[in-house]
Design an enzyme around this catalytic site. Structure first.
Site, short mmCIF file in Angstrom:
data_model
loop_
_atom_site.label_atom_id
_atom_site.label_comp_id
_atom_site.label_asym_id
_atom_site.label_seq_id
_atom_site.Cartn_x
_atom_site.Cartn_y
_atom_site.Cartn_z
N TYR A 22 0.86 -1.18 0.00
CA TYR A 22 0.00 0.00 0.00
C TYR A 22 0.89 1.23 0.00
O TYR A 22 1.84 1.32 0.78
CB TYR A 22 -0.89 0.00 1.24
CG TYR A 22 -1.75 1.25 1.37
CD1 TYR A 22 -2.80 1.49 0.47
CD2 TYR A 22 -1.52 2.19 2.38
CE1 TYR A 22 -3.58 2.64 0.59
CE2 TYR A 22 -2.30 3.32 2.50
CZ TYR A 22 -3.33 3.55 1.60
OH TYR A 22 -4.10 4.67 1.72
N ASP A 46 9.35 2.95 -0.51
CA ASP A 46 8.33 3.56 0.33
C ASP A 46 8.64 3.23 1.79
O ASP A 46 8.39 2.13 2.27
CB ASP A 46 6.94 3.04 -0.08
CG ASP A 46 5.83 3.67 0.75
OD1 ASP A 46 6.12 4.33 1.76
OD2 ASP A 46 4.65 3.48 0.36
N LYS A 88 4.50 9.50 8.45
CA LYS A 88 4.25 8.94 9.78
C LYS A 88 5.22 9.47 10.86
O LYS A 88 5.03 10.59 11.32
CB LYS A 88 4.17 7.43 9.72
CG LYS A 88 2.98 7.03 8.82
CD LYS A 88 2.54 5.60 8.84
CE LYS A 88 1.21 5.49 8.09
NZ LYS A 88 1.15 4.51 7.04
C1 PLP Z 1 0.52 4.94 5.63
C2 PLP Z 1 1.27 4.63 4.42
C3 PLP Z 1 1.20 5.45 3.27
C4 PLP Z 1 0.25 6.61 3.15
O1 PLP Z 1 0.51 7.60 4.07
P1 PLP Z 1 -0.69 8.64 4.43
O2 PLP Z 1 -0.02 9.63 5.35
O3 PLP Z 1 -1.75 7.82 5.09
O4 PLP Z 1 -1.14 9.25 3.17
C5 PLP Z 1 2.03 5.16 2.21
N1 PLP Z 1 2.87 4.12 2.25
C6 PLP Z 1 2.95 3.31 3.33
C7 PLP Z 1 3.93 2.18 3.34
C8 PLP Z 1 2.15 3.52 4.44
O5 PLP Z 1 2.22 2.69 5.48
#
Ligand code: PLP
Length: 429
Positions: free
Chosen positions: A144, A239, A267
Site C-alpha cells: 500500500y 516507500d 508517519k
Molecule cells: C501509511 C502509508 C502510506 C500513506 O501515508 P498517508 O499519510 O496515510 O497518506 C504510504 N505508504 C505506506 C507504506 C504507508 O504505510
C-alpha cells in the site's frame, strides 16, 4: 460491551461523514462491530469516550513512536505556534529538517516536504516519470502506498497482465500503466523487465511490506531489483512511510543496504502532525519545479508546527538511543507473546521486526512471503481475538492486515499484561 457515548457519536457521524470515519480502516469493517471514539491519549494508553482505558498498539497508525502526547513534542508545537502557525514563506525549520533527513538517510541528497505519505509517493511517481520520460510503474500486490490513482491497482492474473483499478474512479487507461507483480517473486520481476524494461519508469516497493500484515524481503530479492533497475535505467522508489525513522535512524535501507533512487517518508517524521517527505538523488530531485519541469507544490508544505513536532520527535529518538530501546522492547514483546501462544496451545504465526509486529492466524510453519500467502490467515479468528482483547483493555489495529506498533512509552508491565490477556483470549478461540 456497552459504549453509549461512542455509539451515540458514531450514529451521528454516520449521518455526516461517509461511513462515519475520515479514513476507512477506522470503521472496524475488518472485524465487525462499531469503532470506539477516543477522548484522550498519553504514553502507551488511550481513554475512550466512555471512560475505558486501553493499552494501545496502533500508535495513531505509526507516528506515535514516543507514545502519545510526548512532552518534547507538545513543548515544540507550543513554542512554534507562538511565533505563527503557518507562513508560506521559507523559514529556518525547513532547512533544519532537510539537513536532518539528508544526514540520516544517505541516499537522500535533496528532499522536499509534503503533508502526507500519499503525497510523498504520488510525487515520487510523477518525478520518476518526468525524469525517465517513461510511463510504466511496477508495484507489488499487497503493498500500500497511499490512495494515489496509479498505485491503487492490484494484480490481474499473470505477471505481465495490465493493471485493473482497485477503486472506482481510477481510469482503466491510467491503471494500465501500473504493472502489478507478486512480492518476493524474482522470476516475475525478471520477466517483466525482459519484456518491457525500457518502458518502466520505476519500481515502487514498501521497504518492509506491512500493509498486508507483515512479511519480509527474501534474501537476494532487493539485490535483483537493484540490478534490473540499473540495467534498464529504471528508478527504485522505496516507500519508507511506515519504516522510516522507526526501524533505524536511516530507515530500513540502513538495515538492508539497498540504495534507492527515491524514498518516500511519512508517519514518524511528523510527530503526529500531517507530514510527509520525499527525496533522493540530486539529479532526480533537481527535475522538480522551480528548477525543473516536474510540477509539485503545497500551500502548507513545510508547515512550522508540523516540522517543529517532527524535529522534536526525531531528536528525542536520537537522544534516547530510541531504536535500540525499541528493538529491545520488541524482543520482550515477542518473547512474552510466544510464551502466551504456547500457554494457550496455539501455533499461530507471529512476525516482528524492531517495534513492528503482526500475528497471523495461520500455522507458524506456513511461510508468508507475499499477499497471496498472507490471505490464508483465518480472519474470523482474528476478529474474535481483536474483540476479546479490546473488551479486556488492549487495542490492536482493527484488521488482520495492519502491523502493530510499540512505542518508547510501552512498559514491561504493559507488555506482560497484554501477553496475559492475549493468552486468555487465544485460549477461547
Ligand atoms: C501509511 C502509508 C502510506 C500513506 O501515508 P498517508 O499519510 O496515510 O497518506 C504510504 N505508504 C505506506 C507504506 C504507508 O504505510
Amino acid at each position: 460491551m456497552k459504549s453509549p457515548r461512542s455509539s451515540a457519536l458514531f450514529s451521528e457521524a454516520r449521518k455526516l461523514i461517509p461511513g462515519g470515519v475520515n479514513s476507512p480502516v477506522r470503521a472496524f469493517r475488518g472485524v465487525g462491530g462499531e469503532p470506539f471514539f477516543v477522548e484522550r491519549a498519553t504514553g502507551s494508553h488511550i481513554w475512550d469516550a466512555d471512560g475505558r482505558e486501553l493499552i494501545d498498539y496502533v500508535g495513531t497508525w505509526g507516528p506515535a513512536i514516543l507514545g502519545h502526547a510526548p512532552r518534547v513534542v507538545i513543548d515544540a508545537i507550543t513554542s512554534a505556534a507562538a511565533k505563527g502557525v503557518s507562513f508560506g514563506i521559507p523559514h529556518a525549520l525547513e532547512v533544519e529538517m532537510a539537513r536532518t533527513i539528508c544526514e540520516w538517510v544517505p541516499s537522500i541528497e535533496k528532499v522536499r516536504m509534503v503533508n502526507s505519505g500519499t503525497e510523498a509517493t504520488m510525487s515520487c511517481v510523477r518525478l520518476a516519470r518526468g525524469f525517465t520520460g517513461r510511463g510504466k510503474i511496477v508495484k507489488f500486490t499487497g503493498c500500500y502506498h497511499g490512495h494515489v490513482d496509479s498505485l491503487l491497482v492490484k494484480a490481474g492474473s499473470g505477471a505481465l497482465t495490465h493493471g485493473t483499478p482497485d477503486s472506482a474512479g481510477v481510469p482503466a487507461e491510467l491503471a494500465a500503466l501500473t504493472i502489478t507483480l507478486r512480492y518476493n517473486d524474482p522470476d516475475a520481476l525478471r520477466a517483466v523487465f525482459a519484456a518491457q524494461g525500457n518502458e518502466i519508469a520505476a519500481v515502487i516497493v514498501e521497504s518492509v511490506p506491512a500493509n498486508a500484515g507483515l512479511y519480509f524481503p527474501e534474501p537476494g530479492f532487493y539485490e535483483l531489483m537493484r540490478k534490473l533497475c540499473a540495467e534498464h535505467e529504471s528508478l527504485i522508489i522505496f516507500d519508507e512511510v511506515m519504516t522510516g525513522f522507526r526501524l533505524a535512524r536511516g530507515g530500513y535501507q540502513q538495515l538492508c543496504g539497498l540504495k534507492p533512487d527515491l524514498t518516500a517518508l511519512g508517519k514518524v517524521i511528523g510527530g503526529g502532525l500531517p507530514v510527509g517527505a520525499f527525496g533522493g538523488r540530486r539529479e532526480i530531485m533537481d527535475q522538480l519545479s522551480p528548477d525543473g519541469p516536474v510540477y509539485q507544490a503545497g500551500t502548507l508544505s513545510g508547515n512550522p508546527l508540523a516540522l517543529s513536532a517532527g524535529l522534536a520527535q526525531l531528536r528525542e529518538l536520537e537522544r534516547l538511543d530510541g531504536w535500540a530501546k525499541l528493538d529491545a522492547l520488541g524482543a520482550e514483546f515477542e518473547e512474552r507473546t510466544r510464551a502466551g501462544l504456547k500457554r494457550a496451545g496455539r501455533d499461530y504465526n507471529f512476525r516482528r521486526i524492531g517495534s513492528m509486529f503482526c500475528l497471523y492466524f495461520t500455522s507458524a510453519s506456513t511461510p508468508i512471503r507475499n499477499l497471496e500467502e498472507a490471505m490464508l490467515s483465518d480472519k474470523a479468528a482474528f476478529a474474535k481475538f481483536f474483540h476479546g482483547c479490546l473488551e479486556r483493555g488492549v487495542y490492536f489495529a482493527p484488521s488482520q492486515f495492519e502491523a502493530g506498533f510499540l512505542s518508547l512509552a510501552h512498559t514491561s508491565e504493559d507488555i506482560a499484561r497484554t501477553a496475559d490477556i492475549a493468552a486468555e483470549v487465544l485460549g477461547k478461540i
